[in-house]
Design an enzyme around this catalytic site. Sequence first.
Site, PDB file in Angstrom:
ATOM      1  N   LYS A  51       0.838  -1.204   0.000  1.00 40.28           N
ATOM      2  CA  LYS A  51       0.000   0.000   0.000  1.00 40.28           C
ATOM      3  C   LYS A  51       0.874   1.256   0.000  1.00 40.28           C
ATOM      4  O   LYS A  51       0.573   2.246  -0.668  1.00 40.28           O
ATOM      5  CB  LYS A  51      -0.942  -0.013   1.213  1.00 40.28           C
ATOM      6  CG  LYS A  51      -2.073  -1.025   1.055  1.00 40.28           C
ATOM      7  CD  LYS A  51      -2.793  -1.371   2.344  1.00 40.28           C
ATOM      8  CE  LYS A  51      -3.779  -2.509   2.070  1.00 40.28           C
ATOM      9  NZ  LYS A  51      -4.448  -3.024   3.261  1.00 40.28           N
ATOM     10  N   GLN A  95      -4.968  -1.823   9.290  1.00 44.46           N
ATOM     11  CA  GLN A  95      -4.823  -3.143   8.687  1.00 44.46           C
ATOM     12  C   GLN A  95      -5.449  -4.204   9.591  1.00 44.46           C
ATOM     13  O   GLN A  95      -5.219  -4.232  10.793  1.00 44.46           O
ATOM     14  CB  GLN A  95      -3.318  -3.426   8.457  1.00 44.46           C
ATOM     15  CG  GLN A  95      -3.021  -4.718   7.713  1.00 44.46           C
ATOM     16  CD  GLN A  95      -3.511  -4.711   6.267  1.00 44.46           C
ATOM     17  OE1 GLN A  95      -3.633  -3.657   5.641  1.00 44.46           O
ATOM     18  NE2 GLN A  95      -3.810  -5.874   5.746  1.00 44.46           N
ATOM     19  N   ASP A 118     -11.241   2.145   3.233  1.00 42.22           N
ATOM     20  CA  ASP A 118     -11.585   0.726   3.074  1.00 42.22           C
ATOM     21  C   ASP A 118     -13.065   0.522   2.726  1.00 42.22           C
ATOM     22  O   ASP A 118     -13.445  -0.552   2.261  1.00 42.22           O
ATOM     23  CB  ASP A 118     -11.334  -0.011   4.405  1.00 42.22           C
ATOM     24  CG  ASP A 118      -9.989  -0.725   4.456  1.00 42.22           C
ATOM     25  OD1 ASP A 118      -9.530  -1.182   3.404  1.00 42.22           O
ATOM     26  OD2 ASP A 118      -9.431  -0.827   5.562  1.00 42.22           O
TER      27      ASP A 118
HETATM   28  N1  GUN Z   1      -6.646  -7.178   5.690  1.00 43.40           N
HETATM   29  C1  GUN Z   1      -6.825  -7.928   4.581  1.00 43.40           C
HETATM   30  N2  GUN Z   1      -7.450  -7.199   3.618  1.00 43.40           N
HETATM   31  C2  GUN Z   1      -7.667  -5.976   4.150  1.00 43.40           C
HETATM   32  C3  GUN Z   1      -8.250  -4.785   3.640  1.00 43.40           C
HETATM   33  O1  GUN Z   1      -8.734  -4.711   2.505  1.00 43.40           O
HETATM   34  N3  GUN Z   1      -8.285  -3.731   4.500  1.00 43.40           N
HETATM   35  C4  GUN Z   1      -7.789  -3.790   5.747  1.00 43.40           C
HETATM   36  N4  GUN Z   1      -7.882  -2.706   6.503  1.00 43.40           N
HETATM   37  N5  GUN Z   1      -7.235  -4.872   6.246  1.00 43.40           N
HETATM   38  C5  GUN Z   1      -7.170  -5.955   5.442  1.00 43.40           C
END
Ligand code: GUN
Length: 286
Positions: A51, A95, A118
Amino acid sequence: MIISGKELAAELKGKMAADVVKYTEQYGRPPHLVVILVGEDPASVSYVTGKAKDSLEVGFRNTTIRKPETISEEELVALVEELNDDPEVDGILVQLPLPKHISESKIIATISHEKDVDGFHPMNVAALWQKQGGVVACTPKGVIELLDKAGVEIEGKRAVVIGRSNIVGLPVSKLLLDRNATVTIAHSRTKNLAEITRSAEILVVAIGKPKFVTADMVSEGVVIMDVGVNRDPATGKLCGDVDFEGCKEKASVITPVPGGCGPMTRCCLMENTIECYLNLMNKRNK
Ligand code: GUN
């Protein structure tokens, strides 16, 4: 046809990078995405690194905040609230998964819905189900963008989604429904699942079980979107929820793992960050 999410994501990120240059001139600073990582889980570390890399590629400011496993729920809530109030922060992503002593739903609800890149906040989820706009979760959005890119007509199709998670299964089902597909939501415990999956013209799989969907479960010409990211127990390599080698002979369109839906998830995170940034900037300038 094997569709590369990697290629589409690169194309879209190139366009976003050009837009971000213009926005930075117009608003005086680039979009700023803050990612919070609690603990050291290797998969989470790798996601967060990806990211950050994508953010820099499109010209964002990126801050990754790392906190130890032992952080309390109160401390994490306080950190999110501080970022909510920070006018220099446009997007906040915590996350997942979080350690067991922290309520994920509490943290998700604490993030301002205007900075919820998200699309997990209850207000954004409600907005999706009530067709009122809002931020749409990244993976479902990426699946639809890939289908469009592949030239797949969604309207009028029979779609089957295996998986009913808040992150993928449910929102992708709603997006397909909104595009006038007829959608069946199934899961790994659905009785006679193969009978249902064989009726699919579009099959989206998001259950996190390596090579769960085998060639006998799909019909000739099916479009398969594989959202799974697993380790193949036999080889230790990354693999999807779909037996790619077996199913690719029957599918008209199929996504590989890695390189299919995954890169599009990150790309849509960048899109969502720009959306939150523009909304916040335009609101402030009113
Ligand atoms: N963990 C696995 N996929 C995601 C996601 O799309 N967003 C977040 N915040 N955590 C994750």
